[in-house]
Design a protein around this motif. Structure first.
Motif, short mmCIF file in Angstrom:
data_model
loop_
_atom_site.label_atom_id
_atom_site.label_comp_id
_atom_site.label_asym_id
_atom_site.label_seq_id
_atom_site.Cartn_x
_atom_site.Cartn_y
_atom_site.Cartn_z
N SER A 311 0.82 -1.22 0.00
CA SER A 311 0.00 0.00 0.00
C SER A 311 0.85 1.27 0.00
CB SER A 311 -0.95 0.01 1.20
OG SER A 311 -0.23 0.04 2.42
N LEU A 312 1.96 1.25 0.71
CA LEU A 312 2.81 2.44 0.75
C LEU A 312 3.42 2.76 -0.62
CD1 LEU A 312 4.76 2.32 4.15
CD2 LEU A 312 3.06 4.01 3.41
N ARG A 313 3.48 1.78 -1.51
CA ARG A 313 4.05 2.00 -2.83
C ARG A 313 3.08 2.74 -3.77
NH1 ARG A 313 8.54 -0.95 -4.37
NH2 ARG A 313 7.84 -0.86 -6.53
N THR A 314 1.82 2.89 -3.34
CA THR A 314 0.81 3.43 -4.23
C THR A 314 0.42 4.87 -3.91
OG1 THR A 314 -1.14 2.80 -2.93
CG2 THR A 314 -0.15 1.10 -4.33
N ILE A 315 -0.25 5.48 -4.87
CA ILE A 315 -0.75 6.84 -4.71
C ILE A 315 -1.85 6.90 -3.66
CG2 ILE A 315 -2.50 6.66 -6.52
CD1 ILE A 315 -1.81 9.48 -7.38
N TRP A 316 -2.51 5.74 -3.39
CA TRP A 316 -3.61 5.70 -2.43
C TRP A 316 -3.12 5.52 -1.00
CZ3 TRP A 316 -3.35 2.66 -6.89
CH2 TRP A 316 -4.08 3.17 -7.98
N GLY A 317 -1.92 5.06 -0.83
CA GLY A 317 -1.30 4.97 0.48
C GLY A 317 -1.87 3.90 1.39
N LEU A 318 -1.44 3.97 2.63
CA LEU A 318 -1.81 2.98 3.65
C LEU A 318 -3.01 3.49 4.43
CD1 LEU A 318 0.72 1.22 6.03
CD2 LEU A 318 -1.46 2.09 6.88
N ASP A 319 -4.09 2.75 4.39
CA ASP A 319 -5.33 3.11 5.09
C ASP A 319 -5.24 2.66 6.55
OD1 ASP A 319 -7.88 3.41 6.09
OD2 ASP A 319 -8.88 2.72 4.28
N LEU A 320 -5.04 3.62 7.43
CA LEU A 320 -4.89 3.28 8.85
C LEU A 320 -6.17 2.65 9.41
CD1 LEU A 320 -3.01 6.52 9.94
CD2 LEU A 320 -2.05 4.21 9.93
N GLY A 321 -7.32 3.09 8.91
CA GLY A 321 -8.60 2.54 9.36
C GLY A 321 -8.74 1.08 8.98
N TYR A 322 -8.31 0.73 7.78
CA TYR A 322 -8.36 -0.67 7.34
C TYR A 322 -7.44 -1.54 8.21
CZ TYR A 322 -7.40 -4.86 4.61
OH TYR A 322 -7.22 -6.16 4.22
N LEU A 323 -6.24 -1.04 8.46
CA LEU A 323 -5.27 -1.81 9.24
C LEU A 323 -5.79 -2.05 10.66
CD1 LEU A 323 -2.48 -3.01 8.62
CD2 LEU A 323 -1.45 -0.96 9.58
#
Length: 375
Positions: A311-323
């Motif tokens: 996820s960190l590799r993408t433009i959408w990033g890491l969703d803290l809520g999902y994690l």
């Protein structure tokens, strides 16, 4: 939604940098295609009937080596056994395999995105890489694909070739952007142990470029793509709006996919696994209706770390809520020291409850992800 990846494990010749699974012996091509079709039938329930396939990706190896009727057999098998909502069918191709007839055949089969392995337009480097095509064949392939009506093209480029300066890379970028393919994937030249480059480095024949030299070329890549209107939607992938590759995007977003063929990986949304990386054994097992697929043991922490990395590799990033909500990890609490350091060093930022890499952070993507891995 889901995807299907087909690994075609044959190449015309071995590129000096490549450690993907392939063979230059194509005598078993017909048997291989038959067994790929058999695996598709045996694993027809892997994705579930309520999870329609929206992308098909032929990778390798070199799928463009395979005669079009064999590609058609595979596609027919997919249509027969899977629920489909196809939005994109991609085929990886080498420039020297593409001509007017081949392109028309592929288009008629429903292939609507070509991923063309150009790597460089420099004749000397192409020879060094042991590529089978010339720079002119690369330009011809792009022109022929456009003339054949392919509106979605992607070309691959490699940066980081050791040189006295950046002149070759600058020229590669200029030529690539002048073709305006709509999508460009670019990867750093790396030395893998079981390759010709790996052997040459071990013997002292080859010296790779420094990390700083490669980083400078990556920065040039990002700047050039941005100025040309290409969006860096993943660390190594740039596309014009509306031209992002659907199959790869879904992979980075954690969408399930079935991988068939030797060495192909699969992900059902929870568990990952892979097929055996041996052509002969793959064929032999499937002739007995025995799968060569084995699941990878994984924990919730493994799943979380995999999500952090991709996820960190993408433009959408890491969703803290999902994690936190889906996997049960409050990353900002568990990695408070690490995230604060990354924020302060302008490598990471928080936006709409998502963690995103900054331009500086993209230079250190893997190490930043590793620093956030859970234990």
């Amino acid at each position: 939604m889901s995807g299907i990846y087909i690994h075609i494990p044959f190449c015309k010749q071995a590129c000096h940098y490549c450690d993907f699974h392939f063979s230059t012996n194509t005598n078993s091509t017909v048997e291989m295609i038959e067994m790929i079709c058999r695996e598709l039938e045996l694993r027809k329930n892997y994705l579930g009937s309520d999870n329609p396939v929206e992308s098909i990706y032929f990778g390798g190896g070199t799928p463009s080596l395979i005669p079009s009727p064999q590609i058609e057999k595979i596609l027919d098998q997919i249509h027969k056994h899977f629920t489909l909502n196809i939005k994109e069918v991609t085929l990886e191709a080498n420039p020297d395999d593409l001509n007017h007839v081949k392109l028309q055949e592929l288009k008629a089969l429903g292939v609507d995105r070509l991923s063309i392995g150009i790597q460089t337009f420099d004749a000397g480097i192409l020879q060094f890489y042991n590529r089978a095509h010339s720079a002119q064949e690369s330009l011809n392939a792009i022109a022929l694909a456009k003339a054949a009506g392919f509106q979605k093209l992607s070309i691959d480029l490699i940066y980081g070739f050791p040189s006295e300066n950046h002149d070759i890379w600058i020229k590669d970028l200029e030529i690539a952007l002048a073709q305006d393919p709509g999508h460009i994937s670019s990867y750093c030249l790396t030395v893998e142990p079981k390759t010709a480059l790996g052997n040459w480095e071990k013997k002292g024949i080859y010296t790779p470029s420094t990390d700083d030299f490669a980083a400078e070329q990556f920065e040039m890549l990002m700047e050039s793509m941005g100025k040309a209107g290409y969006v860096q939607y993943e660390i190594s992938n740039f596309g014009r709006p509306g031209q992002f590759a659907i199959h790869n995007t879904n992979y980075w977003l954690g969408v399930p996919y079935l991988g068939v063929g030797p060495s192909a990986h699969s992900f059902d949304g929870k568990i990952r696994g892979a097929n055996i990386s041996n052509n002969a054994l793959y064929i032999k097992n499937l002739q007995r209706n025995e799968l060569t697929f084995s699941e990878e043991a994984s924990s919730t922490i493994d799943t979380a770390n995999d999500y952090i990395l991709t996820s960190l590799r993408t433009i959408w990033g890491l969703d803290l809520g999902y994690l936190r909500g889906n996997l049960g990890f409050d990353l900002l609490r568990l990695k408070r020291k690490e995230t604060e350091l990354l924020f302060n060093e302008n490598l990471l930022l928080k936006e709409n409850n998502r963690l995103l890499l900054t331009a500086r952070g993209k230079l250190l993507a893997d190490s930043i992800a590793a620093s956030l891995f859970l234990e």
